[in-house]
Design an enzyme around this catalytic site. Structure first.
Site, PDB file in Angstrom:
ATOM      1  CG  ASN A  12      33.675  50.287  45.862  1.00  0.00           C
ATOM      2  OD1 ASN A  12      33.901  51.577  45.690  1.00  0.00           O
ATOM      3  ND2 ASN A  12      33.716  49.300  46.282  1.00  0.00           N
ATOM      4  CD1 TRP A  13      36.993  53.835  41.138  1.00  0.00           C
ATOM      5  CD2 TRP A  13      37.139  56.347  41.275  1.00  0.00           C
ATOM      6  NE1 TRP A  13      37.341  55.183  39.895  1.00  0.00           N
ATOM      7  CE2 TRP A  13      37.763  56.065  40.256  1.00  0.00           C
ATOM      8  CE3 TRP A  13      36.996  57.773  42.033  1.00  0.00           C
ATOM      9  CZ2 TRP A  13      37.094  56.972  39.029  1.00  0.00           C
ATOM     10  CZ3 TRP A  13      37.441  58.579  40.537  1.00  0.00           C
ATOM     11  CH2 TRP A  13      37.399  58.149  39.436  1.00  0.00           C
ATOM     12  CE  LYS A  14      37.688  48.253  47.594  1.00  0.00           C
ATOM     13  NZ  LYS A  14      37.746  47.784  47.972  1.00  0.00           N
ATOM     14  CG  HIS A  98      32.520  47.181  49.851  1.00  0.00           C
ATOM     15  ND1 HIS A  98      34.054  46.703  50.496  1.00  0.00           N
ATOM     16  CD2 HIS A  98      33.126  46.484  48.776  1.00  0.00           C
ATOM     17  CE1 HIS A  98      34.953  46.113  49.652  1.00  0.00           C
ATOM     18  NE2 HIS A  98      34.592  45.541  48.645  1.00  0.00           N
ATOM     19  CD  GLU A 168      33.504  42.326  45.740  1.00  0.00           C
ATOM     20  OE1 GLU A 168      34.041  43.446  45.014  1.00  0.00           O
ATOM     21  OE2 GLU A 168      33.730  43.831  46.868  1.00  0.00           O
ATOM     22  N   GLY A 174      41.533  43.190  46.820  1.00  0.00           N
ATOM     23  CA  GLY A 174      43.031  44.315  47.055  1.00  0.00           C
ATOM     24  C   GLY A 174      44.365  43.662  47.691  1.00  0.00           C
ATOM     25  CB  SER A 213      42.571  40.481  42.915  1.00  0.00           C
ATOM     26  OG  SER A 213      43.280  41.208  44.409  1.00  0.00           O
ATOM     27  N   GLY A 234      38.007  46.805  42.499  1.00  0.00           N
ATOM     28  CA  GLY A 234      38.474  48.249  43.517  1.00  0.00           C
ATOM     29  C   GLY A 234      39.543  48.755  43.061  1.00  0.00           C
ATOM     30  N   GLY A 235      40.286  48.524  42.898  1.00  0.00           N
ATOM     31  CA  GLY A 235      41.858  49.040  42.658  1.00  0.00           C
ATOM     32  C   GLY A 235      42.279  49.519  41.599  1.00  0.00           C
TER      33      GLY A 235
HETATM   34  O1  LIG Z   1      34.573  46.451  45.814  1.00  0.00           O
HETATM   35  C1  LIG Z   1      35.517  46.181  45.291  1.00  0.00           C
HETATM   36  C2  LIG Z   1      36.166  44.973  45.356  1.00  0.00           C
HETATM   37  O2  LIG Z   1      36.451  45.445  46.935  1.00  0.00           O
HETATM   38  C3  LIG Z   1      37.785  44.941  45.212  1.00  0.00           C
HETATM   39  O3  LIG Z   1      38.402  45.559  45.714  1.00  0.00           O
HETATM   40  P1  LIG Z   1      39.917  45.077  44.360  1.00  0.00           P
HETATM   41  O4  LIG Z   1      39.798  45.238  43.312  1.00  0.00           O
HETATM   42  O5  LIG Z   1      40.878  46.659  45.199  1.00  0.00           O
HETATM   43  O6  LIG Z   1      40.510  43.916  44.785  1.00  0.00           O
END
Ligand SMILES: O=C[C@H](O)COP(=O)(O)O
Length: 255
Positions: A12-14, A98, A168, A174, A213, A234-235
């Site tokens: 998920n690139w947000k 989300h 999640e 994050g 994370s 995510g990141g």
């Molecule tokens: O959609 C992905 C999540 O919100 C996880 O994000 P993260 O891997 O940056 O903690």
């Protein structure tokens, strides 16, 4: 059709990624075809990159999806995108509910349920996100929150083919923090039991991803937990090297 119940590593690139990031999509599309494990892979870029990303991934096993959709198919909803528009861009999945949407846009379980139905209407797989806040975990309410969100967000008719759950913990997103493997195992076992009780055999097969994370250095540990059927990343999904390194955890886990 036989549902795809292979582990799913989804990125998920947000609100990240510009045209220059399309090189990462190209590298991911090439890289997933070289993996020595049996998984499915998905990247959800911002909608600005969706159509080009699907074109770049056409000849690859990498699937492309979106991060949200409106419940309606079309209409006067400025700034929104429908599930049908995602499908029209050859997207295959859409993330709904989300925690950032629930917080930033005050989305409720009822909203998430309507978006899940919209995803199905358009032929997309809905990735339905649930998870507790730090205060809820500290208050011992994690499993209650998961039950409430599962009941409220999942419409009748959820199957292993049309729905993926993403657990999640909000406090792990994050932050570099993750639950212990025992806590992940407890939460996933609980969700599995809830899904089986409501959806019987489909609930037994439905994939439950862990998100929060996930990084190359903890992927084997987290993805090896019972009832963890993949990750929502995510990141670490922004760079092909990190995303592919997380996918490769399954080369170890399936060896
Ligand atoms: O959609 C992905 C999540 O919100 C996880 O994000 P993260 O891997 O940056 O903690």
């Amino acid at each position: 059709m036989t549902p795809d119940v292979r582990p799913l590593v989804a990125g998920n690139w947000k609100m990240n990624g510009t045209r220059s990031s399309l090189d990462e999509i190209k590298a991911m599309a090439a890289g997933v075809d070289l993996l020595n494990c049996n998984i499915s892979t998905l990247i959800c870029p911002p909608v600005s990159l969706l159509y080009v990303a699907t074109a770049l991934a056409t000849d690859s096993a990498l699937e492309i999806g979106a991060q949200d959709c409106h419940a309606r198919a079309s209409g006067a909803h400025t700034g929104d995108i429908s599930a049908e528009m995602i499908a029209d861009c050859f997207g295959t999945h859409v993330i709904v509910g989300h925690s950032e949407r629930r917080t930033d846009h005050k989305e409720t379980d009822a909203d998430v349920r309507a978006k899940t139905e919209a995803a199905w209407r358009a032929g997309l797989v809905a990735i339905v996100c649930i998870g507790e806040t730090e205060a809820e975990r500290k208050g011992g309410k994690t499993l209650d929150v998961l039950r409430t969100q599962l009941v409220g967000s999942l419409p009748d008719g959820a199957t292993a083919e049309n729905t993926v759950i993403a657990y999640e913990p909000v406090w792990a997103i994050g932050t570099g923090l993750t639950p212990s493997t025992a806590d992940v195992e407890e939460a996933h076992a609980f969700m599995r039991a809830e899904l089986k009780s409501r959806f019987a055999g489909e609930g037994a097969k439905m994939r439950i991803l862990y998100g929060g994370s996930v990084k190359p250095n903890n992927a084997v540990e987290l993805l090896g937990v019972a009832n963890v059927d993949g990750a929502l990343v995510g990141g670490a999904s922004l760079k092909s090297a990190d995303f592919l390194a997380i996918c490769k955890a399954y080369e170890t886990l399936q060896a």
